[in-house]
Design a protein around this motif. Structure first.
Motif, PDB file in Angstrom:
ATOM      1  N   LYS A  12       0.798  -1.227   0.000  1.00 32.84           N
ATOM      2  CA  LYS A  12       0.000   0.000   0.000  1.00 32.84           C
ATOM      3  C   LYS A  12       0.833   1.280   0.000  1.00 32.84           C
ATOM      4  N   ASP A  13       2.064   1.216  -0.467  1.00 28.97           N
ATOM      5  CA  ASP A  13       2.886   2.419  -0.578  1.00 28.97           C
ATOM      6  C   ASP A  13       2.415   3.261  -1.761  1.00 28.97           C
ATOM      7  N   ARG A  14       2.852   4.527  -1.769  1.00 26.43           N
ATOM      8  CA  ARG A  14       2.596   5.421  -2.901  1.00 26.43           C
ATOM      9  C   ARG A  14       3.893   6.006  -3.341  1.00 26.43           C
ATOM     10  N   PRO A  15       4.374   5.868  -4.539  1.00 25.57           N
ATOM     11  CA  PRO A  15       3.837   4.946  -5.545  1.00 25.57           C
ATOM     12  C   PRO A  15       4.132   3.503  -5.169  1.00 25.57           C
ATOM     13  N   ARG A  16       3.503   2.589  -5.854  1.00 24.60           N
ATOM     14  CA  ARG A  16       3.727   1.171  -5.565  1.00 24.60           C
ATOM     15  C   ARG A  16       5.197   0.830  -5.810  1.00 24.60           C
ATOM     16  N   CYS A  17       5.699  -0.152  -5.057  1.00 21.00           N
ATOM     17  CA  CYS A  17       7.093  -0.549  -5.247  1.00 21.00           C
ATOM     18  C   CYS A  17       7.232  -1.365  -6.537  1.00 21.00           C
TER      19      CYS A  17
END
Length: 58
Positions: A12-17
């Motif tokens: 759920k990081d921004r941007p996706r890894c």
């Protein structure tokens, strides 16, 4: 990024890894990666920056 193993779930990081399963599936749908098994992908070395950014976007 020749052979990449996707993570089990999205973090759920921004941007996706770059190892996110969603990112790798989007690259495969765009033709820049090929799915080898359930979690392994062969990613093309020359992925354009805009395509990678679009695949990682939320």
């Amino acid at each position: 990024m020749p052979d990449v193993t996707a993570k089990k779930s999205c973090c759920k990081d921004r941007p996706r890894c770059k190892r996110c399963p969603v990112t790798l599936k989007r690259l495969a749908d765009a033709g820049y990666a090929e799915r080898e098994s359930k979690r392994e992908y062969a990613v093309d070395r020359s992925v354009p920056k805009k395509v990678l950014a679009a695949a990682r976007a939320r």
